[in-house]
Design a protein around this motif. Structure first.
Motif, PDB file in Angstrom:
ATOM      1  N   ILE A  74     -17.502 109.956   7.358  1.00  0.00           N
ATOM      2  CA  ILE A  74     -16.149 110.132   6.836  1.00  0.00           C
ATOM      3  C   ILE A  74     -15.524 111.336   7.529  1.00  0.00           C
ATOM      4  CG2 ILE A  74     -14.710 110.612   4.828  1.00  0.00           C
ATOM      5  CD1 ILE A  74     -15.956 107.881   4.672  1.00  0.00           C
ATOM      6  N   ALA A  75     -14.352 111.153   8.112  1.00  0.00           N
ATOM      7  CA  ALA A  75     -13.615 112.227   8.776  1.00  0.00           C
ATOM      8  C   ALA A  75     -12.366 112.526   7.950  1.00  0.00           C
ATOM      9  CB  ALA A  75     -13.232 111.813  10.195  1.00  0.00           C
ATOM     10  N   ALA A  76     -12.295 113.714   7.371  1.00  0.00           N
ATOM     11  CA  ALA A  76     -11.182 114.050   6.485  1.00  0.00           C
ATOM     12  C   ALA A  76     -10.976 115.558   6.444  1.00  0.00           C
ATOM     13  CB  ALA A  76     -11.445 113.525   5.077  1.00  0.00           C
ATOM     14  N   ASP A  77      -9.717 115.992   6.468  1.00  0.00           N
ATOM     15  CA  ASP A  77      -9.448 117.428   6.417  1.00  0.00           C
ATOM     16  C   ASP A  77      -9.543 117.944   4.981  1.00  0.00           C
ATOM     17  OD1 ASP A  77      -6.615 117.683   5.171  1.00  0.00           O
ATOM     18  OD2 ASP A  77      -6.354 116.144   6.720  1.00  0.00           O
ATOM     19  N   CYS A  78      -9.569 119.256   4.844  1.00  0.00           N
ATOM     20  CA  CYS A  78      -9.852 119.877   3.550  1.00  0.00           C
ATOM     21  C   CYS A  78      -8.743 119.660   2.519  1.00  0.00           C
ATOM     22  CB  CYS A  78     -10.119 121.370   3.730  1.00  0.00           C
ATOM     23  SG  CYS A  78      -8.711 122.314   4.364  1.00  0.00           S
ATOM     24  N   ARG A  79      -7.573 119.214   2.931  1.00  0.00           N
ATOM     25  CA  ARG A  79      -6.522 118.901   1.954  1.00  0.00           C
ATOM     26  C   ARG A  79      -6.937 117.744   1.045  1.00  0.00           C
ATOM     27  NH1 ARG A  79      -1.422 117.043   4.437  1.00  0.00           N
ATOM     28  NH2 ARG A  79      -2.903 115.896   5.728  1.00  0.00           N
ATOM     29  N   LYS A  80      -7.933 116.966   1.483  1.00  0.00           N
ATOM     30  CA  LYS A  80      -8.378 115.816   0.689  1.00  0.00           C
ATOM     31  C   LYS A  80      -9.365 116.204  -0.410  1.00  0.00           C
ATOM     32  CE  LYS A  80      -5.938 113.661   3.681  1.00  0.00           C
ATOM     33  NZ  LYS A  80      -6.508 112.829   4.734  1.00  0.00           N
ATOM     34  N   PHE A  81      -9.880 117.447  -0.366  1.00  0.00           N
ATOM     35  CA  PHE A  81     -10.839 117.872  -1.375  1.00  0.00           C
ATOM     36  C   PHE A  81     -10.185 117.871  -2.758  1.00  0.00           C
ATOM     37  CE2 PHE A  81     -13.156 120.822   1.869  1.00  0.00           C
ATOM     38  CZ  PHE A  81     -13.589 119.700   2.563  1.00  0.00           C
ATOM     39  N   GLU A  82     -10.766 117.124  -3.672  1.00  0.00           N
ATOM     40  CA  GLU A  82     -10.307 117.039  -5.062  1.00  0.00           C
ATOM     41  C   GLU A  82      -8.848 116.577  -5.201  1.00  0.00           C
ATOM     42  OE1 GLU A  82     -12.576 116.939  -7.007  1.00  0.00           O
ATOM     43  OE2 GLU A  82     -14.172 118.205  -6.203  1.00  0.00           O
ATOM     44  N   ALA A  83      -8.328 115.914  -4.149  1.00  0.00           N
ATOM     45  CA  ALA A  83      -7.021 115.261  -4.263  1.00  0.00           C
ATOM     46  C   ALA A  83      -7.196 113.965  -5.057  1.00  0.00           C
ATOM     47  CB  ALA A  83      -6.450 114.981  -2.879  1.00  0.00           C
ATOM     48  N   ARG A  84      -6.104 113.256  -5.291  1.00  0.00           N
ATOM     49  CA  ARG A  84      -6.166 112.041  -6.105  1.00  0.00           C
ATOM     50  C   ARG A  84      -5.734 110.818  -5.297  1.00  0.00           C
ATOM     51  NH1 ARG A  84      -6.609 112.668 -11.498  1.00  0.00           N
ATOM     52  NH2 ARG A  84      -5.514 110.715 -11.903  1.00  0.00           N
ATOM     53  N   ALA A  85      -6.423 109.709  -5.525  1.00  0.00           N
ATOM     54  CA  ALA A  85      -6.064 108.405  -4.972  1.00  0.00           C
ATOM     55  C   ALA A  85      -6.669 107.360  -5.903  1.00  0.00           C
ATOM     56  CB  ALA A  85      -6.580 108.243  -3.544  1.00  0.00           C
ATOM     57  N   PRO A  86      -6.068 106.178  -5.998  1.00  0.00           N
ATOM     58  CA  PRO A  86      -6.467 105.245  -7.054  1.00  0.00           C
ATOM     59  C   PRO A  86      -7.717 104.405  -6.801  1.00  0.00           C
ATOM     60  CG  PRO A  86      -4.582 104.384  -5.857  1.00  0.00           C
ATOM     61  CD  PRO A  86      -4.825 105.764  -5.342  1.00  0.00           C
ATOM     62  N   TYR A  87      -8.136 104.238  -5.539  1.00  0.00           N
ATOM     63  CA  TYR A  87      -9.205 103.266  -5.259  1.00  0.00           C
ATOM     64  C   TYR A  87     -10.436 103.943  -4.656  1.00  0.00           C
ATOM     65  CZ  TYR A  87      -5.209 100.202  -5.834  1.00  0.00           C
ATOM     66  OH  TYR A  87      -4.093  99.581  -6.331  1.00  0.00           O
ATOM     67  N   VAL A  88     -11.602 103.565  -5.144  1.00  0.00           N
ATOM     68  CA  VAL A  88     -12.860 104.107  -4.633  1.00  0.00           C
ATOM     69  C   VAL A  88     -13.274 103.339  -3.381  1.00  0.00           C
ATOM     70  CG1 VAL A  88     -15.293 104.552  -5.116  1.00  0.00           C
ATOM     71  CG2 VAL A  88     -13.595 104.784  -6.950  1.00  0.00           C
ATOM     72  N   SER A  89     -13.420 104.047  -2.266  1.00  0.00           N
ATOM     73  CA  SER A  89     -13.889 103.431  -1.020  1.00  0.00           C
ATOM     74  C   SER A  89     -15.397 103.309  -1.011  1.00  0.00           C
ATOM     75  CB  SER A  89     -13.432 104.248   0.191  1.00  0.00           C
ATOM     76  OG  SER A  89     -12.031 104.267   0.303  1.00  0.00           O
ATOM     77  N   CYS A  90     -16.076 104.405  -1.330  1.00  0.00           N
ATOM     78  CA  CYS A  90     -17.532 104.373  -1.423  1.00  0.00           C
ATOM     79  C   CYS A  90     -18.029 105.645  -2.091  1.00  0.00           C
ATOM     80  CB  CYS A  90     -18.180 104.213  -0.043  1.00  0.00           C
ATOM     81  SG  CYS A  90     -17.749 105.480   1.139  1.00  0.00           S
ATOM     82  N   GLY A  91     -19.206 105.537  -2.673  1.00  0.00           N
ATOM     83  CA  GLY A  91     -19.816 106.688  -3.306  1.00  0.00           C
ATOM     84  C   GLY A  91     -20.492 107.583  -2.287  1.00  0.00           C
ATOM     85  N   PHE A  92     -20.878 108.773  -2.711  1.00  0.00           N
ATOM     86  CA  PHE A  92     -21.538 109.707  -1.812  1.00  0.00           C
ATOM     87  C   PHE A  92     -22.853 109.144  -1.281  1.00  0.00           C
ATOM     88  CE2 PHE A  92     -19.147 112.772  -4.597  1.00  0.00           C
ATOM     89  CZ  PHE A  92     -18.252 113.178  -3.626  1.00  0.00           C
TER      90      PHE A  92
END
Length: 281
Positions: free
Chosen positions: A210-228
């Motif tokens: 998963i490639a994601a910048d730190c703005r995504k930490f604890e942000a909100r979105a409605p759909y689960v892509s995958c678990g840790f």
């Protein structure tokens, strides 16, 4: 048309090619990162190209001119380009010549695709039109576009046909973005079809990145892509916050924090890893 083309210098043609690969629009900072030149150089090139109608200028960014044909995607200009470029370089360090990889749609994965251009003989499967433009016929790389319904605003294709095509391949790495990361539930998406595709592919790869910048930490979105538990690597630009860091560590996700300082001649970024347990920062 031929006379106009002759007036465009080599760097100008390169800028137009970068804009096309990035979907038709980009911030000048992003163009500078991809071309490895200064923003001042980009501004000079854009100014000359705008005079002959090849591009249109907006504050801080550039669009391909509609007179050249409307690009597939003409959405908002991207933000945080330096951070996403660093992430892209760090992801590139996880990929080797000849690998089979999947790249999904997204601004961060668009930066990843740009960083993979120097690798040889990749097999790339993607639902991203920008990734196709970046990597097709580049250094022997073979690119397969997973067909399906094209969603213009997402720069790519989605749906059952996309999933079925993508599942035909045996991946060394699947590389996806995320719209949010929750320490409670995992990686999230705003688009349900994107979440479905990520979830399906997480079970079909040796390495789930998963490639994601730190703005995504604890942000909100409605759909689960995958678990840790489905993810092997998170590539980001800052250390995760405490609760998120603990959840990642418990799931044995390796966290790579892309270096903030990097030589322009170096292709190998520095990743920070945990000294304790070797799994996360």
């Amino acid at each position: 048309m031929g006379g106009e083309q002759e007036k465009i210098p080599h760097r100008g043609r390169e800028l137009l090619d970068v804009l096309a690969r990035l979907g038709g629009s980009a911030r000048n900072a992003q163009i500078a990162q991809v071309m490895d030149v200064s923003e001042e150089t980009v501004r000079r090139l854009v100014k000359s190209l705008s005079k002959i109608g090849k591009v249109e200028r907006v504050h801080g960014g550039t669009y391909l001119s509609r007179s050249q044909g409307s690009p597939m995607y003409s959405g908002a200009l991207e933000q945080n380009t330096k951070e996403k470029t660093r992430i892209g370089r760090a992801v590139r360090n996880l990929v080797s010549d000849g690998m089979v990889v999947f790249l999904n749609v997204g601004s961060t994965t668009t930066h990843v695709a740009e960083q993979l251009r120097d690798l040889n003989g990749l097999t790339v499967v993607t639902n991203s039109i920008s990734t196709v433009a970046s990597l097709a016929d580049q250094n022997g790389t073979r690119v397969h576009l997973a067909g399906g319904e094209v969603i213009r605003s997402e720069r790519g294709s989605f749906g059952r046909a996309t999933e079925e095509f993508a599942c035909r391949f045996n991946y060394d790495a699947v590389i996806c973005g995320a719209d949010a990361i929750s320490h409670k539930v995992g990686f999230l998406a705003s688009n349900p079809a994107e979440a479905d595709l990520t979830r399906v592919l997480a079970d079909r790869t040796e390495r789930m990145v998963i490639a994601a910048d730190c703005r995504k930490f604890e942000a909100r979105a409605p759909y689960v892509s995958c678990g840790f538990d489905k993810v092997t690597d998170l590539v980001t630009d800052a250390r995760p916050v405490e609760a998120l860091s603990a959840a990642l560590k418990q799931a044995n996700v390796t966290v790579h924090v892309a270096a903030r300082q990097m030589s322009r001649t170096s292709e190998t970024p520095v990743s920070e890893r945990s000294l304790a347990s070797g799994s996360t920062v």
